[in-house]
Design an enzyme around this catalytic site. Structure first.
Site, PDB file in Angstrom:
ATOM      1  N   LYS A  36       0.838  -1.198   0.000  1.00 54.84           N
ATOM      2  CA  LYS A  36       0.000   0.000   0.000  1.00 54.84           C
ATOM      3  C   LYS A  36       0.874   1.249   0.000  1.00 54.84           C
ATOM      4  CE  LYS A  36      -3.810   1.834   2.887  1.00 54.84           C
ATOM      5  NZ  LYS A  36      -4.593   1.508   4.120  1.00 54.84           N
ATOM      6  N   SER A 113      -9.212   1.431   3.254  1.00 55.64           N
ATOM      7  CA  SER A 113      -8.391   2.230   2.349  1.00 55.64           C
ATOM      8  C   SER A 113      -7.317   1.421   1.629  1.00 55.64           C
ATOM      9  CB  SER A 113      -7.719   3.377   3.127  1.00 55.64           C
ATOM     10  OG  SER A 113      -6.883   2.884   4.148  1.00 55.64           O
ATOM     11  N   SER A 137      -9.694  -1.024   7.378  1.00 62.46           N
ATOM     12  CA  SER A 137      -9.121  -0.809   6.049  1.00 62.46           C
ATOM     13  C   SER A 137      -8.504  -2.030   5.396  1.00 62.46           C
ATOM     14  CB  SER A 137      -8.073   0.312   6.106  1.00 62.46           C
ATOM     15  OG  SER A 137      -8.687   1.542   6.352  1.00 62.46           O
TER      16      SER A 137
END
Length: 396
Positions: A36, A113, A137
Site C-alpha cells: 500500500k 483504504s 481498512s
C-alpha cells in the site's frame, strides 16, 4: 488491453518502483507481494493517495521495517498500490487517482483504504499484499473482494515508515487468496505456530442484528453451523456506546496527525477529506477524555470475554459493497453502519481475520473472527478449517 492489465493499471500507482527483491532465498521466495502506498520503500515516493504529496516528490531514505520482513524472506515486491486519500476511506475511491477494480464484483467498489492491495490480490496479480487497518481498512476490502484479510494486534508489527493516520488505532496487516499463504506470511512475522489449546468459538448474536437482512440471513446460519458455538452478547452498553467511544478518539488522532498539514494554505485535498478534517477539528479534550476511559472498559470486557482461547465470530461489513459512483451521502451512511462492526477490534486493539464466507446476489461476503491479544496464530491456524466449511471455501 487485457482484463488483467486493466486491473493492474488501476491497482498500482503510477510512481511505483519496478518489481524487486532483496534475496532469492527464503521461505517466501516463490511468492510476490504488493505494498500500500502508505509504506516507505527506499528510493520511492510515498504519496499516500494525495497529489500534493506526490508533487512534493520526497524520496524515502529507508524501507519500512514491516516491508523489510517479507523481503528478507525472499518475496518479490511487485510495487506500490493505490489507497484512499491519506487512508481516510472505507471504499477505495480516490478523486485524484481513480478507484481500483474489485475483480470479484467490477461494478462495485473494492473497499478501502487498502483498496489497491485488495484488488491486486483478488485479481491474481500478487500472492499477498500489505495494508494498514485503522477502522477496517484491511477487513472491509477483504470482505468486498472475497479474500482473506488480517488486522494484527495493535503494536505487534512496527508502523515505523508508515504514514500515521490515527496512531492509537493504526496497524499493519496483509491479504491473500488462500489460508496457506496467510499462514506462511504470518510465520515470517511471528515465527512458527506452536501448540495451541482448543479454541472456544463464540458467536456475537447482537452483531448479526446489525447487517442488512440479506447479509444477516446468509451469514448467521453459516456461522451457527461451524461447530460447537456459544452465543454471547458483545455490545456491552449498546452499539452506540462503542461508536461514541470510537469516533472522538479516532477523529482526535486524525486531527493531531494530519490536521495542520490538511489546513495549510493552498493544500489540495478532495471535498470528502476536507469535510472529514473539518469534523476532526471540532473534537475537544472534553470529548476525548471520557472516550479514553470508556475504551479501557470495553477492552477489559473483550479480554474477559475471549480469555486465552476464545475467538468471536461477527459479520465483517453490514452490507454488500456499494456500487462504483455512489453518492457521498450513501457512502457516509454505509461507513457509519459498518463501523459498528469494525470498531470492536479497533477499540480493543485486537487481531481480526476476514474469511470469504459466501456470495449474496453474486457478490462476496465475509465473516470475521476476533481473537485475544496476540492471537493471530490462533486465527491463522483455524482459517483453513473454517473456510473449508463455508460455501466460498467449498466452491474454491
Amino acid at each position: 488491453m487485457t482484463q488483467i492489465e486493466t486491473i493492474r493499471r488501476a491497482a498500482f500507482v503510477g510512481h511505483s518502483p519496478a518489481p524487486f527483491r532483496a534475496t532469492w532465498e527464503g521461505p517466501l521466495a516463490d511468492l510476490s507481494f504488493a505494498v500500500k502506498d502508505l509504506f516507505d520503500i527506499e528510493g520511492a515516493v510515498t504519496a499516500c493517495g494525495n497529489p500534493d504529496r506526490l508533487k512534493a516528490g520526497v524520496i524515502a531514505r529507508a524501507t519500512a521495517p514491516s516491508v523489510q520482513i517479507p523481503l528478507a524472506a525472499g518475496a518479490q515486491c511487485a510495487g506500490k498500490t493505490h489507497t484512499d486519500e491519506v487512508a481516510c476511506g472505507m471504499f477505495g475511491d480516490n478523486e485524484f487517482f481513480g478507484t481500483p477494480i474489485n475483480p470479484a464484483a467490477p461494478d462495485r467498489v473494492p473497499g478501502g483504504s487498502s483498496a489497491g492491495s485488495a484488488s491486486a490480490v483478488a485479481g491474481g496479480l500478487v500472492d499477498f499484499a500489505l495494508g494498514t487497518d485503522t477502522g477496517g481498512s484491511i477487513r472491509v476490502p477483504g470482505s468486498f473482494c472475497g479474500i482473506f484479510g488480517l488486522r494484527t494486534t495493535f503494536g505487534r508489527i512496527s508502523v515505523a515508515g508508515v504514514m500515521a493516520m490515527a496512531p492509537s488505532f493504526d496497524t499493519v496487516g496483509w491479504m491473500a487468496r488462500s489460508p496457506a499463504v496467510m499462514s506462511r506470511v504470518g510465520e515470517v512475522y511471528f515465527g512458527p505456530t506452536g501448540d495451541l489449546s482448543a479454541t472456544r468459538l463464540l458467536l456475537a448474536r447482537d452483531a448479526f442484528a446489525i447487517p442488512n437482512p440479506r447479509v444477516a440471513q446468509a451469514l448467521l446460519p453459516l456461522a451457527r453451523a461451524l461447530g460447537p458455538v456459544a452465543e454471547v452478547d458483545l455490545y456491552r452498553g449498546g452499539v452506540e456506546h462503542w461508536l461514541d467511544t470510537f469516533r472522538p478518539l479516532q477523529l482526535g488522532d486524525l486531527h493531531a496527525t494530519l490536521g495542520t498539514w490538511a489546513a495549510a494554505e493552498g493544500r489540495q485535498v478532495s471535498a470528502s477529506i476536507a469535510q472529514r478534517m473539518a469534523l476532526a477539528a471540532t473534537v475537544t479534550a472534553a470529548d476525548i477524555a471520557p472516550a479514553a476511559r470508556w475504551r479501557e472498559g470495553l477492552t477489559e470486557h473483550m479480554t474477559d470475554l475471549l480469555g486465552a482461547d476464545g475467538v468471536i465470530c461477527i459479520p465483517t461489513a453490514h452490507d454488500l459493497p456499494p456500487f462504483v459512483g455512489g453518492g457521498l451521502e450513501q457512502l457516509i451512511e454505509f461507513r457509519e453502519k459498518t463501523l459498528a462492526l469494525t470498531c470492536v477490534a479497533s477499540l480493543a486493539r485486537l487481531p481480526q481475520l476476514n474469511i470469504p464466507a459466501t456470495m449474496v446476489e453474486g457478490v462476496p461476503v465475509g465473516l470475521s473472527f476476533i481473537a485475544g491479544p496476540r492471537g493471530e496464530e490462533r486465527l491463522l491456524a483455524m482459517a483453513a478449517a473454517l473456510h473449508a466449511q463455508l460455501p466460498a471455501g467449498r466452491a474454491a
